[in-house]
Design an enzyme around this catalytic site. Structure first.
Site, PDB file in Angstrom:
ATOM      1  N   LYS A  18       0.953  -1.096  -0.008  1.00 58.21           N
ATOM      2  CA  LYS A  18      -0.062  -0.123  -0.021  1.00 58.21           C
ATOM      3  C   LYS A  18       0.865   1.224  -0.058  1.00 58.21           C
ATOM      4  CE  LYS A  18       0.801   1.292   4.216  1.00 58.21           C
ATOM      5  NZ  LYS A  18       1.696   2.343   4.853  1.00 58.21           N
TER       6      LYS A  18
ATOM      7  N   MET B 173      11.083  -5.063   4.756  1.00 60.78           N
ATOM      8  CA  MET B 173      10.504  -4.733   6.267  1.00 60.78           C
ATOM      9  C   MET B 173      10.920  -3.352   6.626  1.00 60.78           C
ATOM     10  SD  MET B 173      11.722  -8.449   7.946  1.00 60.78           S
ATOM     11  CE  MET B 173      10.858  -7.992   9.483  1.00 60.78           C
TER      12      MET B 173
ATOM     13  N   GLY C 106       9.396  -0.533   5.701  1.00 59.89           N
ATOM     14  CA  GLY C 106       9.333   0.256   4.633  1.00 59.89           C
ATOM     15  C   GLY C 106       8.269   1.235   4.216  1.00 59.89           C
TER      16      GLY C 106
ATOM     17  N   GLY D 173       4.056  -6.548   6.561  1.00 66.25           N
ATOM     18  CA  GLY D 173       3.780  -7.281   7.580  1.00 66.25           C
ATOM     19  C   GLY D 173       2.354  -7.386   7.792  1.00 66.25           C
TER      20      GLY D 173
ATOM     21  N   SER E 230      -0.155  -6.390   5.629  1.00 69.33           N
ATOM     22  CA  SER E 230      -0.587  -7.110   4.511  1.00 69.33           C
ATOM     23  C   SER E 230      -0.702  -8.659   4.413  1.00 69.33           C
ATOM     24  CB  SER E 230      -0.135  -6.733   2.961  1.00 69.33           C
ATOM     25  OG  SER E 230      -0.460  -7.193   2.187  1.00 69.33           O
TER      26      SER E 230
ATOM     27  N   ASP F 111      -3.139  -1.141  10.631  1.00 74.43           N
ATOM     28  CA  ASP F 111      -3.048  -1.074   9.106  1.00 74.43           C
ATOM     29  C   ASP F 111      -3.658  -2.528   8.525  1.00 74.43           C
ATOM     30  OD1 ASP F 111      -1.792   1.413   8.869  1.00 74.43           O
ATOM     31  OD2 ASP F 111       0.003   0.729   8.180  1.00 74.43           O
TER      32      ASP F 111
END
Length: 283
Positions: free
Chosen positions: A10, A100, A102, A107, A109, A141
């Site tokens: 995303k 990772m 980023g 994670g 997702s 998220d």
């Protein structure tokens, strides 16, 4: 039976910090859009009630991995409500493309894909609302990935309103550093009182990210990557970083800039999409 499950990235097309609650969490307004790019999870059902992660992450115990935590959470909740078929389990492996730390939601997702996929494979019958509620216990998220549509988010990110921003092309650049979220949110110079605005107002304004000034100050790699991208197109930080992105109207324009990218910038081109690739596969 589907065994390959998309786990898309995303972007936060904008991100504004509007306050801080008594419990320390920051309130925000942000715009999530998915990319047609991400990790892939391979999931094979088992019939002995066991969860096996076949691709462990160095330095992370399997039981602490969000993939395993999501699987065990669904197993527990479905079992307690009498919706878990006897012996339900899974072998899970991942083809990792997203960095990772980023700001691309890798994670979160992964966790969402596990919840959606295992609910389907095990035929538990939990609703999207139920899965999103479970996801929120794993990370702020996760629900947007579970719901699978581009969204305007408020609160700490859990209040979601579906929206349809333009589906542009992006050149996404991981600067090669992992940027821990607490480093950004604990910085005393982080803007914390950006005025709240309506969705309509925000969509008409020039997009920006309140975390960007801190990320550029604390990490020279982020500053260098963003400085380079800004020579070619409107560019911003996504999430709390470390990835940055530039937006383009066409794929060819994005790829022309990619061809000029310095070697230290491990960039890629992807299209913004309002329907998650995970949910597109389920249609």
């Amino acid at each position: 039976m589907m065994t390959h499950w998309p786990s898309p990235a995303k972007l936060n097309l904008f991100l504004y910090i509007t306050g801080q609650r008594a419990d320390g969490y920051h309130t925000l307004q942000t715009l999530f859009q998915f990319l047609d790019y991400g990790d892939t999870l391979h999931i094979e059902p088992r019939h002995d009630g066991e969860i096996h992660l076949l691709t462990p992450v160095n330095g992370v115990e399997n039981e602490d991995n969000l993939i395993v935590r999501a699987a065990r959470l669904l197993m527990k909740v479905a079992s307690e409500s009498g919706r878990l078929p006897a012996g339900s389990g899974a072998d899970i492996s991942i083809e990792k493309r997203l960095p990772m730390g980023g700001g691309l939601g890798g994670g979160s997702s992964n966790a969402a894909t596990v919840l959606v996929a295992l609910n389907h494979l095990w035929q538990c019958g939990l609703s999207i609302d139920e899965l999103a509620t479970l996801g929120l216990t794993l990370g702020a998220d996760v629900p947007v990935f579970v719901r699978g549509h581009a969204a305007f988010a408020e609160g700490v990110g859990e209040i979601l309103t579906p929206v349809n921003p333009p589906e542009k092309w992006y050149l996404v650049a991981p600067p090669g550093v992992s940027l821990p979220t607490p480093v950004i949110f604990k910085d005393p110079q982080l803007p914390r009182n950006t005025p709240k605005r309506s969705i309509d107002t925000l969509l008409k304004c020039e997009f920006s990210n309140d975390c960007e000034v801190i990320a550029r100050k604390r990490f020279r790699e982020v500053d260098a990557a963003l400085s380079w991208l800004l020579e070619y197109a409107p560019s911003r930080l996504t999430g709390t970083g470390a990835c940055v992105f530039a937006e383009f109207d066409t794929e060819s324009c994005a790829r022309q800039v990619l061809e000029q990218a310095p070697e230290w910038l491990n960039a890629f081109v992807a299209k913004g999409v309002n329907l998650s690739p995970l949910h597109r596969e389920l249609l």
